[in-house]
Design a protein around this motif. Structure first.
Motif, PDB file in Angstrom:
ATOM      1  N   THR A  11       0.751  -1.628  -0.130  1.00  0.00           N
ATOM      2  CA  THR A  11      -0.146   0.016  -0.321  1.00  0.00           C
ATOM      3  C   THR A  11       0.806   1.495   0.176  1.00  0.00           C
ATOM      4  OG1 THR A  11       0.106  -0.189   2.530  1.00  0.00           O
ATOM      5  CG2 THR A  11      -1.682  -1.359   1.253  1.00  0.00           C
ATOM      6  N   ARG A  12       2.121   1.249  -0.017  1.00  0.00           N
ATOM      7  CA  ARG A  12       3.096   2.243   0.270  1.00  0.00           C
ATOM      8  C   ARG A  12       4.478   2.027  -0.671  1.00  0.00           C
ATOM      9  NH1 ARG A  12       4.407   3.698   6.143  1.00  0.00           N
ATOM     10  NH2 ARG A  12       4.867   5.563   5.666  1.00  0.00           N
ATOM     11  N   GLY A  13       4.345   2.950  -1.138  1.00  0.00           N
ATOM     12  CA  GLY A  13       5.776   3.250  -1.990  1.00  0.00           C
ATOM     13  C   GLY A  13       6.037   1.869  -3.213  1.00  0.00           C
ATOM     14  N   ILE A  14       7.752   1.759  -3.707  1.00  0.00           N
ATOM     15  CA  ILE A  14       7.504   0.465  -4.106  1.00  0.00           C
ATOM     16  C   ILE A  14       5.933  -0.797  -4.156  1.00  0.00           C
ATOM     17  CG2 ILE A  14       8.947  -1.559  -5.123  1.00  0.00           C
ATOM     18  CD1 ILE A  14      11.329  -0.237  -4.116  1.00  0.00           C
ATOM     19  N   GLY A  15       5.846  -1.123  -3.345  1.00  0.00           N
ATOM     20  CA  GLY A  15       4.412  -2.161  -3.527  1.00  0.00           C
ATOM     21  C   GLY A  15       3.520  -1.762  -3.678  1.00  0.00           C
ATOM     22  N   ALA A  16       3.320  -0.377  -3.640  1.00  0.00           N
ATOM     23  CA  ALA A  16       1.484   0.541  -4.252  1.00  0.00           C
ATOM     24  C   ALA A  16       1.854   0.182  -5.968  1.00  0.00           C
ATOM     25  CB  ALA A  16       1.560   1.814  -3.128  1.00  0.00           C
ATOM     26  N   ALA A  17       2.994   0.418  -5.774  1.00  0.00           N
ATOM     27  CA  ALA A  17       3.746   0.830  -7.383  1.00  0.00           C
ATOM     28  C   ALA A  17       3.169  -0.461  -8.484  1.00  0.00           C
ATOM     29  CB  ALA A  17       4.762   1.662  -7.709  1.00  0.00           C
ATOM     30  N   ILE A  18       3.589  -1.800  -7.362  1.00  0.00           N
ATOM     31  CA  ILE A  18       3.889  -2.532  -7.892  1.00  0.00           C
ATOM     32  C   ILE A  18       2.645  -3.633  -8.258  1.00  0.00           C
ATOM     33  CG2 ILE A  18       3.797  -4.955  -7.700  1.00  0.00           C
ATOM     34  CD1 ILE A  18       6.399  -4.282  -5.906  1.00  0.00           C
ATOM     35  N   ALA A  19       1.667  -2.732  -6.879  1.00  0.00           N
ATOM     36  CA  ALA A  19       0.298  -3.750  -6.846  1.00  0.00           C
ATOM     37  C   ALA A  19      -0.434  -2.836  -8.117  1.00  0.00           C
ATOM     38  CB  ALA A  19      -0.480  -3.071  -5.718  1.00  0.00           C
ATOM     39  N   LYS A  20      -0.695  -1.476  -8.121  1.00  0.00           N
ATOM     40  CA  LYS A  20      -0.749  -0.564  -8.848  1.00  0.00           C
ATOM     41  C   LYS A  20      -0.855  -1.474 -10.109  1.00  0.00           C
ATOM     42  CE  LYS A  20      -1.326   3.721  -7.167  1.00  0.00           C
ATOM     43  NZ  LYS A  20      -0.739   4.850  -6.413  1.00  0.00           N
ATOM     44  N   ALA A  21       0.571  -1.965 -11.490  1.00  0.00           N
ATOM     45  CA  ALA A  21       0.654  -2.164 -12.067  1.00  0.00           C
ATOM     46  C   ALA A  21      -0.199  -3.077 -12.597  1.00  0.00           C
ATOM     47  CB  ALA A  21       1.996  -2.126 -12.111  1.00  0.00           C
ATOM     48  N   LEU A  22      -0.065  -4.582 -11.765  1.00  0.00           N
ATOM     49  CA  LEU A  22      -0.632  -5.621 -12.045  1.00  0.00           C
ATOM     50  C   LEU A  22      -2.430  -5.637 -11.483  1.00  0.00           C
ATOM     51  CD1 LEU A  22       1.275  -7.629  -8.825  1.00  0.00           C
ATOM     52  CD2 LEU A  22       1.628  -8.026 -11.007  1.00  0.00           C
ATOM     53  N   LYS A  23      -2.841  -4.216 -11.440  1.00  0.00           N
ATOM     54  CA  LYS A  23      -4.422  -4.032 -11.669  1.00  0.00           C
ATOM     55  C   LYS A  23      -4.489  -3.679 -13.050  1.00  0.00           C
ATOM     56  CE  LYS A  23      -8.980  -2.233  -9.667  1.00  0.00           C
ATOM     57  NZ  LYS A  23      -9.061  -0.720  -9.274  1.00  0.00           N
ATOM     58  N   GLU A  24      -3.502  -2.754 -13.003  1.00  0.00           N
ATOM     59  CA  GLU A  24      -4.101  -2.575 -14.870  1.00  0.00           C
ATOM     60  C   GLU A  24      -3.198  -3.610 -15.895  1.00  0.00           C
ATOM     61  OE1 GLU A  24      -0.647   1.279 -14.877  1.00  0.00           O
ATOM     62  OE2 GLU A  24      -1.945   2.362 -13.264  1.00  0.00           O
ATOM     63  N   ALA A  25      -2.123  -4.385 -15.971  1.00  0.00           N
ATOM     64  CA  ALA A  25      -2.446  -5.722 -15.925  1.00  0.00           C
ATOM     65  C   ALA A  25      -3.242  -6.305 -16.508  1.00  0.00           C
ATOM     66  CB  ALA A  25      -0.853  -5.933 -16.141  1.00  0.00           C
ATOM     67  N   GLY A  26      -3.620  -6.417 -15.639  1.00  0.00           N
ATOM     68  CA  GLY A  26      -6.064  -7.365 -15.650  1.00  0.00           C
ATOM     69  C   GLY A  26      -5.704  -8.246 -14.322  1.00  0.00           C
ATOM     70  N   TYR A  27      -4.505  -8.289 -13.223  1.00  0.00           N
ATOM     71  CA  TYR A  27      -4.812  -9.301 -12.570  1.00  0.00           C
ATOM     72  C   TYR A  27      -5.835  -8.942 -11.532  1.00  0.00           C
ATOM     73  CZ  TYR A  27      -0.748 -10.267 -14.590  1.00  0.00           C
ATOM     74  OH  TYR A  27       1.538 -11.240 -15.869  1.00  0.00           O
ATOM     75  N   GLU A  28      -6.319  -9.530 -10.391  1.00  0.00           N
ATOM     76  CA  GLU A  28      -6.756  -9.420  -9.293  1.00  0.00           C
ATOM     77  C   GLU A  28      -5.772  -9.567  -8.016  1.00  0.00           C
ATOM     78  OE1 GLU A  28      -9.769  -9.465  -8.878  1.00  0.00           O
ATOM     79  OE2 GLU A  28     -10.585  -9.994 -10.794  1.00  0.00           O
ATOM     80  N   VAL A  29      -5.669  -7.881  -7.190  1.00  0.00           N
ATOM     81  CA  VAL A  29      -4.118  -7.750  -6.799  1.00  0.00           C
ATOM     82  C   VAL A  29      -4.913  -7.894  -5.019  1.00  0.00           C
ATOM     83  CG1 VAL A  29      -2.244  -6.640  -6.448  1.00  0.00           C
ATOM     84  CG2 VAL A  29      -3.280  -6.568  -8.359  1.00  0.00           C
ATOM     85  N   ALA A  30      -4.219  -7.985  -4.242  1.00  0.00           N
ATOM     86  CA  ALA A  30      -4.436  -8.255  -2.667  1.00  0.00           C
ATOM     87  C   ALA A  30      -3.367  -7.327  -2.357  1.00  0.00           C
ATOM     88  CB  ALA A  30      -4.559  -9.851  -2.096  1.00  0.00           C
ATOM     89  N   ALA A  31      -3.602  -6.305  -2.003  1.00  0.00           N
ATOM     90  CA  ALA A  31      -2.339  -5.285  -1.452  1.00  0.00           C
ATOM     91  C   ALA A  31      -2.557  -5.843   0.582  1.00  0.00           C
ATOM     92  CB  ALA A  31      -2.142  -4.279  -1.279  1.00  0.00           C
ATOM     93  N   ASN A  32      -1.276  -6.359   0.923  1.00  0.00           N
ATOM     94  CA  ASN A  32      -1.081  -6.352   2.468  1.00  0.00           C
ATOM     95  C   ASN A  32      -0.476  -5.303   2.544  1.00  0.00           C
ATOM     96  OD1 ASN A  32       1.608  -7.211   3.504  1.00  0.00           O
ATOM     97  ND2 ASN A  32       0.344  -8.046   4.798  1.00  0.00           N
ATOM     98  N   TYR A  33      -0.184  -4.968   3.843  1.00  0.00           N
ATOM     99  CA  TYR A  33      -0.439  -3.854   5.022  1.00  0.00           C
ATOM    100  C   TYR A  33       0.380  -4.636   6.104  1.00  0.00           C
ATOM    101  CZ  TYR A  33      -4.153  -1.771   6.749  1.00  0.00           C
ATOM    102  OH  TYR A  33      -5.564  -2.163   7.619  1.00  0.00           O
ATOM    103  N   GLY A  34       0.467  -4.061   7.352  1.00  0.00           N
ATOM    104  CA  GLY A  34       1.276  -4.163   8.562  1.00  0.00           C
ATOM    105  C   GLY A  34       0.987  -3.560   9.636  1.00  0.00           C
TER     106      GLY A  34
END
Length: 241
Positions: A11-34
């Protein structure tokens, strides 16, 4: 529906960018945070990506969190182990709490997150695992013995597990970012960045989180099945291996 992916620290930083990119590429994404509920909720509102809170250093919490994701989104076929912390100190001042916190979160989490999904990936004959390591796991860094050890361990984990997954259609790769323009890095005094950080980077700038995300998208694609056990450096030429 696309394949289901989990991004830890998503949900932040590099991880947030990855999650967004995966969604844009058509994946179902779950974002974990602590821990940061406010940032996580804002991320969910902004992106529409569901967020799931658990401590990746806790084996039981990971198993329960993954089960919840799979119940809501389907079997996890893509895992990006991105979550990490720092507890920097020169070694002669480092205590065991700082050592264990970093090792358990940055390295122990790879076992905690990967083991519950491994059998399913083997049974289905498909899986993509990407571990976000670090330039400092390759070259070491003063004041980061704990962090460098954990990130070097991630690379070893990647290479060994890749051999076990290869004939089951599972790839395991690592990405080692250099200095990326995240909140942690950009919070440094500009003078420190200008005098001590940027001169080390041949391209003359910090990396962007989206540049790491694009590398992840490449590695998790169905068509990337011949790439496994690799360590991709993304550091602007700062450290070439």
């Amino acid at each position: 529906m696309g394949r289901t992916a989990i991004v830890t620290g998503g949900t932040r930083g590099i991880g947030a960018a990855i999650a967004k990119a995966l969604k844009e590429a058509g994946y179902e994404v779950a974002a974990n945070y602590g821990g940061n509920d406010e940032k996580a909720n804002a991320f969910r509102e902004e992106t529409g990506i569901p967020v799931f809170k658990w401590d990746v250093s806790d084996e039981k919490a990971c198993a329960e969190g993954i089960a919840k994701v799979e119940e809501e989104l389907g079997p996890v076929e893509i895992l990006v182990n991105n979550a990490g912390i720092t507890r920097d100190a020169m070694f002669h001042k480092m205590d065991s709490a700082a050592w264990r916190a970093v090792i358990d979160t940055n390295l122990g989490s790879l076992f905690n997150m990967t083991r519950p999904i491994w059998d399913g990936m083997r049974e289905r004959g498909f899986g993509r695992i990407v571990n976000i390591a670090s330039i400092n796991g390759q070259k070491g860094q003063m004041g980061q013995v704990n962090y460098s050890a954990a990130k070097a361990g991630e690379i070893g984990f990647t290479r060994a597990l890749a051999q076990e997954g290869a004939r089951k259609g599972i790839t395991v790769n690592a990405i080692c970012p250099g200095y990326i323009a995240t909140e942690m890095v950009t919070a440094m005094p500009q003078e420190v960045l200008d005098k001590h950080i940027l001169p080390q980077i041949p391209v003359g700038r910090l990396g962007e989180p989206e540049e790491i995300a694009r590398a992840v998208i490449f590695l998790v694609a169905d068509e990337a099945g011949f790439i496994t056990g690799s360590t991709l450096t993304a550091n602007g030429g700062q450290y070439m291996v």
